[in-house]
Motif scaffolding. Structure first.
Motif, short mmCIF file in Angstrom:
data_model
loop_
_atom_site.label_atom_id
_atom_site.label_comp_id
_atom_site.label_asym_id
_atom_site.label_seq_id
_atom_site.Cartn_x
_atom_site.Cartn_y
_atom_site.Cartn_z
N GLY A 1 0.72 -1.16 0.04
CA GLY A 1 0.00 0.14 0.03
C GLY A 1 0.88 1.12 -0.01
N LEU A 2 2.22 1.14 0.04
CA LEU A 2 3.11 2.23 0.01
C LEU A 2 3.59 2.82 -1.40
N THR A 3 3.61 3.71 -1.52
CA THR A 3 4.48 4.19 -3.02
C THR A 3 5.54 3.68 -3.15
N VAL A 4 5.91 3.57 -4.47
CA VAL A 4 7.47 2.93 -4.74
C VAL A 4 8.44 3.67 -3.93
N ALA A 5 8.41 4.90 -3.76
CA ALA A 5 9.44 5.95 -3.02
C ALA A 5 9.39 5.44 -1.74
N ALA A 6 8.41 5.37 -1.11
CA ALA A 6 8.45 5.04 0.27
C ALA A 6 8.66 3.59 0.71
N PHE A 7 8.37 2.59 -0.01
CA PHE A 7 8.64 1.29 0.03
C PHE A 7 10.07 1.09 -0.22
N CYS A 8 10.77 1.87 -0.96
CA CYS A 8 12.23 1.61 -1.34
C CYS A 8 12.96 2.21 -0.19
N ARG A 9 12.47 3.42 0.28
CA ARG A 9 13.12 4.19 1.29
C ARG A 9 13.30 3.13 2.72
N GLN A 10 11.99 2.63 3.03
CA GLN A 10 11.78 1.57 4.06
C GLN A 10 12.72 0.39 4.10
N GLU A 11 12.73 0.23 2.88
CA GLU A 11 13.50 -1.37 2.26
C GLU A 11 15.12 -1.14 1.97
N GLN A 12 15.23 0.39 2.04
CA GLN A 12 16.72 0.62 1.55
C GLN A 12 16.99 0.13 0.24
N ILE A 13 16.17 0.24 -0.90
CA ILE A 13 16.36 -0.25 -2.08
C ILE A 13 16.25 0.97 -2.88
N SER A 14 17.26 0.88 -3.98
CA SER A 14 17.47 2.01 -5.06
C SER A 14 16.02 1.88 -5.92
N PRO A 15 15.33 2.86 -5.96
CA PRO A 15 13.97 3.15 -6.88
C PRO A 15 14.36 2.86 -8.42
N PRO A 16 15.62 3.40 -8.93
CA PRO A 16 15.86 3.01 -10.19
C PRO A 16 15.70 1.54 -10.44
N ARG B 1 -0.69 -1.54 -12.42
CA ARG B 1 0.77 -1.64 -12.03
C ARG B 1 1.54 -0.35 -11.14
N GLY B 2 0.91 0.74 -11.34
CA GLY B 2 1.34 1.76 -10.80
C GLY B 2 2.35 2.42 -11.76
#
Length: 106
Positions: free
Chosen positions: A24-39, A103-104
């Motif tokens: 339910g998170l945006t990609v940006a928020a999820f990536c920040r939380q998981e410490q994953i590079s959005p690109p 798919r977002g």
């Protein structure tokens, strides 16, 4: 050994993409939380989406075939009502947009 590493990497990213969709998170928020590079996330999501085979989803017919309109019910609960005279090319473009939204990507 290299093939196993590729399979493990793909399995990792398939799990990441699935967890983001369910979060339910945006990609940006999820990536920040998981410490994953959005690109990297976007690149892998695109790669995995292109590899997926088309899936059929259950369709419920809610009116007789002679009805003037038909509805497409999306998994998020939204309903798209389409007139029966809607031409095939326009319907194809509409479904592509609907899939992109789900798919977002849009």
């Amino acid at each position: 050994m290299g093939r196993r590493l590729d399979e493990d990497r793909e399995a990792f990213w398939r799990d990441v993409v699935e967890r983001q969709a369910e979060s339910g998170l945006t990609v940006a928020a999820f990536c920040r939380q998981e410490q994953i590079s959005p690109p990297s996330f976007f690149a892998w999501r695109k790669k995995l989406t292109c590899r997926e085979k088309p899936r059929f989803v259950p369709v419920t017919i809610s009116a007789p075939a002679s009805a003037a309109n038909f509805e497409i019910r999306l998994k998020g609960g939204a309903v798209v009502t389409v007139p029966s005279e809607f031409d095939e090319a326009s319907l194809r473009r509409l479904l592509q947009v609907v899939c992109a939204v789900e798919r977002g990507d849009a």
